[in-house]
Design an enzyme around this catalytic site. Sequence first.
Site, PDB file in Angstrom:
ATOM      1  N   MET A  35       0.806  -1.228   0.000  1.00 42.44           N
ATOM      2  CA  MET A  35       0.000   0.000   0.000  1.00 42.44           C
ATOM      3  C   MET A  35       0.835   1.272   0.000  1.00 42.44           C
ATOM      4  O   MET A  35       0.306   2.358   0.234  1.00 42.44           O
ATOM      5  CB  MET A  35      -0.999   0.019   1.164  1.00 42.44           C
ATOM      6  CG  MET A  35      -1.999  -1.129   1.135  1.00 42.44           C
ATOM      7  SD  MET A  35      -2.846  -1.291  -0.466  1.00 42.44           S
ATOM      8  CE  MET A  35      -3.849   0.189  -0.465  1.00 42.44           C
ATOM      9  N   LYS A 190     -26.800  25.754  21.098  1.00 40.91           N
ATOM     10  CA  LYS A 190     -26.776  24.326  21.442  1.00 40.91           C
ATOM     11  C   LYS A 190     -25.660  24.032  22.431  1.00 40.91           C
ATOM     12  O   LYS A 190     -24.696  24.781  22.548  1.00 40.91           O
ATOM     13  CB  LYS A 190     -26.593  23.473  20.179  1.00 40.91           C
ATOM     14  CG  LYS A 190     -25.177  23.455  19.609  1.00 40.91           C
ATOM     15  CD  LYS A 190     -25.085  22.515  18.430  1.00 40.91           C
ATOM     16  CE  LYS A 190     -23.654  22.187  18.046  1.00 40.91           C
ATOM     17  NZ  LYS A 190     -22.794  23.283  17.749  1.00 40.91           N
ATOM     18  N   SER A 221     -21.497  14.037  11.094  1.00 40.68           N
ATOM     19  CA  SER A 221     -22.469  13.035  11.534  1.00 40.68           C
ATOM     20  C   SER A 221     -23.902  13.435  11.182  1.00 40.68           C
ATOM     21  O   SER A 221     -24.779  12.578  11.079  1.00 40.68           O
ATOM     22  CB  SER A 221     -22.355  12.826  13.043  1.00 40.68           C
ATOM     23  OG  SER A 221     -22.761  13.999  13.734  1.00 40.68           O
TER      24      SER A 221
END
Length: 310
Positions: A35, A190, A221
């Site tokens: 890799m 928040k 997310s």
Amino acid sequence: MKLLAGNSNRPLAEAIAAYLDVPLARCSVKRFADMEIFVELQENVRGEDVFIVQSTSFPANDHLMELLILIDACRRSSARRITAVIPYFGYARQDRRTAGRTPISAKLVSNLITESGADRVLTLDLHAGQIQGFFDIPTDNLFAAPVLARDIKERMPEGERMVVSPDVGGVVRARALSKRLETTLAIVDKRRDRPGESEVMNIIGEVRGRSCILIDDIVDSGGTLCNAAEALLANGANEVSAYITHGVLSGGAVSRIANSKLKELVITDSIQPTEAVKVARNIRVVSIAPLLGEAISRTATESSVSSLFD
């Protein structure tokens, strides 16, 4: 001018090349069995003004190494000037020490890009503006606001729209878009208890009867957006859309947004959309290829880039 592309977002690089009417330079980016990344430039770049298009998106480390090795290959091939075009700058959220014994990874990545041989950097909507100062080479931070504002004007009635910042930290960005659209501004207050989770507390501003537009630089997310949409609708908003520059959309974010009360999430192609994003019912992608292409053209001709946003 020579335009090169890594593997992180080939479709965007091809769209930029089409805008500039310049073919992508032939270049091979391969991996050995273990890799390791291997790059081979398959045409001459000696004395050329080279632009390397590569977002450092998922997998961030692989794409970052590709960028560094591409820059090194161009430097060792005697390119006259090398510009790293990074539509999405990974590690940007690690721009300061948030606790004891933690790194400032955005600065480290900036050093790596500079030391690899880049002469300048062209990026889009950095998470924190001060990251420009982490580079010791000229850095142009473009803004997606003109592209997003144009889309909003085409799709949303003028009298109903209202720009909303999903948190206090994004107020400057939201205010700039609000000024472009000549509309009012609201803020979602928040509290984040732990990374990846957020709890909406209250709405600052009157959103009743308005079409709310959440604006931010990154959606990861998706929890903040979904919670903000629910809070805005609970406070009387007619509908809620979101315009975000970088669609990271990790984990179950696409499913979360598809099942949320958001009318629509609009992202740019700074990060190559996944198949899940392409088929999602309420996610749409707008291209920033013309914006990046114009900035590249102006850089190559030593014209003003900042005038793009006047």
